[in-house]
Design a protein around this motif. Sequence first.
Motif, mmCIF file in Angstrom:
data_model
loop_
_atom_site.group_PDB
_atom_site.id
_atom_site.type_symbol
_atom_site.label_atom_id
_atom_site.label_comp_id
_atom_site.label_asym_id
_atom_site.label_seq_id
_atom_site.Cartn_x
_atom_site.Cartn_y
_atom_site.Cartn_z
ATOM 1 N N GLU A 135 -4.518 0.563 12.560
ATOM 2 C CA GLU A 135 -4.922 0.627 13.979
ATOM 3 C C GLU A 135 -5.008 -0.591 14.663
ATOM 4 O O GLU A 135 -5.420 -1.700 13.924
ATOM 5 N N VAL A 136 -4.494 -0.638 16.006
ATOM 6 C CA VAL A 136 -4.664 -1.852 16.739
ATOM 7 C C VAL A 136 -5.853 -1.508 17.887
ATOM 8 O O VAL A 136 -5.388 -0.948 18.703
ATOM 9 N N LYS A 137 -7.123 -1.856 17.408
ATOM 10 C CA LYS A 137 -8.090 -1.537 18.344
ATOM 11 C C LYS A 137 -8.006 -2.308 19.628
ATOM 12 O O LYS A 137 -8.636 -1.838 20.697
ATOM 13 N N LYS A 138 -7.586 -3.388 19.662
ATOM 14 C CA LYS A 138 -7.534 -4.282 20.849
ATOM 15 C C LYS A 138 -6.382 -3.886 21.823
ATOM 16 O O LYS A 138 -6.079 -4.488 22.990
ATOM 17 N N GLY A 139 -5.569 -2.975 21.460
ATOM 18 C CA GLY A 139 -4.274 -2.426 22.483
ATOM 19 C C GLY A 139 -3.137 -3.218 22.304
ATOM 20 O O GLY A 139 -3.085 -4.397 21.410
ATOM 21 N N ILE A 140 -2.200 -2.846 22.942
ATOM 22 C CA ILE A 140 -0.966 -3.592 22.831
ATOM 23 C C ILE A 140 -0.543 -4.077 24.235
ATOM 24 O O ILE A 140 -0.307 -2.840 25.079
ATOM 25 N N ALA A 141 -0.129 -5.157 24.401
ATOM 26 C CA ALA A 141 0.188 -5.511 25.759
ATOM 27 C C ALA A 141 1.696 -5.199 26.120
ATOM 28 O O ALA A 141 2.358 -4.905 25.224
ATOM 29 N N PRO A 142 2.143 -5.008 27.537
ATOM 30 C CA PRO A 142 3.484 -4.752 27.535
ATOM 31 C C PRO A 142 4.423 -5.657 26.916
ATOM 32 O O PRO A 142 4.146 -6.774 26.762
ATOM 33 N N SER A 143 5.527 -4.910 26.316
ATOM 34 C CA SER A 143 6.403 -5.761 25.343
ATOM 35 C C SER A 143 5.984 -6.163 23.990
ATOM 36 O O SER A 143 6.697 -6.450 23.297
ATOM 37 N N GLY A 144 4.622 -5.667 23.694
ATOM 38 C CA GLY A 144 4.039 -6.013 22.588
ATOM 39 C C GLY A 144 4.418 -4.952 21.512
ATOM 40 O O GLY A 144 4.896 -3.915 22.000
ATOM 41 N N SER A 145 4.193 -5.160 20.172
ATOM 42 C CA SER A 145 4.532 -3.951 19.309
ATOM 43 C C SER A 145 3.488 -4.048 18.090
ATOM 44 O O SER A 145 2.674 -4.912 17.967
ATOM 45 N N ALA A 146 3.449 -2.781 17.535
ATOM 46 C CA ALA A 146 2.686 -2.877 16.182
ATOM 47 C C ALA A 146 3.704 -2.311 15.120
ATOM 48 O O ALA A 146 4.477 -1.394 15.217
ATOM 49 N N ALA A 147 3.897 -3.044 14.189
ATOM 50 C CA ALA A 147 5.003 -3.040 13.053
ATOM 51 C C ALA A 147 4.103 -2.662 11.658
ATOM 52 O O ALA A 147 3.275 -3.237 11.285
ATOM 53 N N VAL A 148 4.465 -1.487 11.175
ATOM 54 C CA VAL A 148 4.353 -1.413 9.866
ATOM 55 C C VAL A 148 5.678 -1.263 8.796
ATOM 56 O O VAL A 148 6.623 -0.676 9.187
ATOM 57 N N ALA A 149 5.581 -1.891 7.662
ATOM 58 C CA ALA A 149 6.574 -1.769 6.728
ATOM 59 C C ALA A 149 5.885 -1.746 5.255
ATOM 60 O O ALA A 149 5.126 -2.372 4.688
ATOM 61 N N PHE A 150 6.373 -0.900 4.509
ATOM 62 C CA PHE A 150 6.105 -0.404 3.229
ATOM 63 C C PHE A 150 7.125 0.070 2.248
ATOM 64 O O PHE A 150 7.727 0.972 2.688
ATOM 65 N N SER A 151 7.093 -0.134 0.936
ATOM 66 C CA SER A 151 7.991 0.770 0.140
ATOM 67 C C SER A 151 7.210 1.844 -0.483
ATOM 68 O O SER A 151 5.918 1.594 -0.451
ATOM 69 N N TYR A 152 7.725 2.930 -0.884
ATOM 70 C CA TYR A 152 6.964 3.875 -1.371
ATOM 71 C C TYR A 152 7.907 4.672 -2.271
ATOM 72 O O TYR A 152 9.117 4.507 -2.406
ATOM 73 N N GLY A 153 7.309 5.647 -3.175
ATOM 74 C CA GLY A 153 8.228 6.398 -4.022
ATOM 75 C C GLY A 153 7.291 7.128 -5.248
ATOM 76 O O GLY A 153 6.081 6.765 -5.231
ATOM 77 N N VAL A 154 7.875 7.452 -6.065
ATOM 78 C CA VAL A 154 7.237 8.025 -7.409
ATOM 79 C C VAL A 154 7.435 6.689 -8.400
ATOM 80 O O VAL A 154 8.200 6.350 -8.793
ATOM 81 N N PRO A 155 5.971 6.225 -8.482
ATOM 82 C CA PRO A 155 6.053 5.193 -9.440
ATOM 83 C C PRO A 155 6.203 5.332 -10.912
ATOM 84 O O PRO A 155 6.340 6.450 -11.295
ATOM 85 N N PHE A 156 6.700 4.446 -11.589
ATOM 86 C CA PHE A 156 7.445 4.599 -12.812
ATOM 87 C C PHE A 156 6.404 5.194 -13.720
ATOM 88 O O PHE A 156 6.605 5.765 -14.748
ATOM 89 N N SER A 157 5.040 4.712 -13.408
ATOM 90 C CA SER A 157 3.960 5.279 -14.411
ATOM 91 C C SER A 157 3.633 6.750 -14.343
ATOM 92 O O SER A 157 2.870 7.035 -14.941
ATOM 93 N N GLU A 158 4.459 7.324 -13.432
ATOM 94 C CA GLU A 158 4.180 8.717 -13.152
ATOM 95 C C GLU A 158 5.236 9.559 -14.067
ATOM 96 O O GLU A 158 5.328 10.656 -14.018
#
Lengths: 492, 243
Positions: free
Chosen positions: B190-213
């Motif tokens: 969440e970006v509570k303070k908002g996003i200015a024009p041309s501003g951005s909010a980025a998310v990046a993460f890896s995911y999957g079924v972990p080997f421990s499963e």
Amino acid sequence: MSTVLNSTKPAEKEGLEKWMKILGIPVALILFGGLITMSTPVGMSFQGKAAIATFAMALVLWVTQAIPTYASALLVIVVLTLSGGWNEAAVLGVFGYDVIWLMIAAFVITSGMEKSGFARRLALFIVSKFGSTAKKALISLAVVNFLLAVVVPSTTARAALLLPITLMICQVYNAVPGRSNFGRQLMLQEVHFNNISTSAILTATAPQIMAVGYIKDLAGADVSWMTWFSAGMPIAVLTMAASYFIGNLLYRSEVQRPVIQNDSGSTKSLAEEYKDLGPMTAIEKKALCIFAFTVFLWCTDGYHTQMFGFQVSLVMVAVLSALLFYLPYVGLLNWKETKIPWELMIFSAGAYAGGLALDQSGAAAFLLNKIFGSFDLASIGTFPLFMVVMFVASFSHMVFTSKVVRTVILIPAVVGIAMQAGVNPIALALPAALTICDSITLPPHCKPNLIFYSTGYFSVSNQLVYGLLVLLAKWGIMGVAYFTWFRVIGLV
Amino acid sequence: MCLNKLTRIVLLAMFTMCFSVAVYAAGNGSIVKSYSESFIPAEGKDAVLNIEMKVIPDHEGNVYIPVNVDKSKLAAVQVNGKAVTVFKDSKIGAVPYFQVKTGASEEPVKVTGQIVCPNFFGGKKSNPSTGIPTQVISYQYINKSENKIGSYSVKITLPAGMEPLSVTAPKSVTNYELGMEGGNRTFYYEVKKGIAPSGSAAVAFSYGVPFSEQTLILTVIWLLISGISGVVIYKRLGGEKIV
């Protein structure tokens, strides 16, 4: 500095130490297996789980000494990357971190000081004036740490500065790394004094200033330098005294006075030895000039831009100083004469990577939030709340490597709990902020710990036991201060 | 007053830019007060993006929903809880939008919509030089309008059995939350303070079924642990000198 690299034939372990060696590997592996194969807790990433599992395994191996510490550090590097605890580039990159360069540079400086004879002269001077007995030497170093905390605004710089002096004092006392209780106590107390004296001076480290900022922003309370000092100084002094007494109980020094022998084997006094050094040689003067230049740059850290038009970081000051020791005409040292304990550098890189992975993966933040969230702290009463918060605040350093990250997470959480409980936020947040520098229990918890660990005078288990006892004492002192000193100054 | 050449060029450029902004503003005059996105798994590797925005439409009653996922299609949209059938793909300059006719003009409305995002969970793989290759979600919301967005949030619900492995954006661990809903792992930012024009909010993460499963890997891990532990205890109890 030759004492660091002295090799002595190890004796066979007995009793508890023997059983720790036998069971260390199985316990470490089972702990790792249990943690890595458990279902990932909600709120934590798999990376966080892998980082905790790896750190827990490494901690058991460090404490039990079941495999050499440098091997356990390499194991951390391999397991972190294979299990997903941190990526390869980040883990290997730790060897290029400023703390590793600082340690290398500090050992170059130490080697130069030792070769020149200036370190011995300085150590003999300090010991003959202030540390003619082992106890006096330890107490005078506590005072030096306090004084330095006022003028050198970095725990790491102060550790690098005192490293050559403490090593030479150990040499004067014939303290053998790993065997001498005097050396063990002196180096561990340096870790304690360095960190604890910092907690008395608001400006002695940046995260404390950051904490004051949070207290102002979130609780609307101004904490001045003097307010911090009046709250922190008595706690710091009493904790350092507790550290001194606990150190004497745990590691009673095997020497009471330095024993100095001449070439024929007969003993002589410190004054005689100091007198025998004669006038300062040219090479000693060179070492003195480089060392004084280094100390000057560290002390004036905040004024470089005004003085020179550019800033020199504390690690670059150390590298510059190392460079001066090697330069022709100016310096006095060559590579072969440099004594760098590389196995301890490897340990430092691996251990630091393990600790940083806890921060970066969010595992440390998760654990702290979990602890605070697990209890209905707001309903337990003011004093129990104070004690629980102080305990968590102090011992949370065991999962955080970065003081900054700990401050970012800890102080807002404490302010929130205080507001929820209807307690004046400053009454909880300021004492909690006084624990930011309590990172004394394990080598990777902060840079000064790594610097003094790299001398080889104490083991991980020595540091852990001593550190835990001192922090428990500090916790008790805080509890007493709640009813006494904190009331006198109007904090609670 | 004598102006040098550089000053004249700068003033001319500023004058020109004023007009370009005016034209852009005339095209997308809606003002977004808050905007939230929630991706949930759909068939195969597709996702459905549920959006909710509080917005003041432009003077013609139009609201513009940004297109942030390639080949995504607006399946349904509601204005103040009532289904709206008049919507179309549109572009303002080179920026693609879903244009929705709200029927209201310059008064705040709540717009909800469902957007089908093909292959959202079938994105690129991370191929580390050491470690296990994993799927990566890298999503960026860019505020392409001329107005600041008051607040923004994005939630990504992962397919069943999968979990976030490592998060690379946002950088600070205090800025995102990992949770669980209906047995599925979620990532919330969440970006509570908002996003200015041309501003951005980025998310990046890896995911999957972990080997421990995975049962086979679990078996191998515990066999290794048991084997090594057994050998060490046997050797060290069996008279090996312990130093």
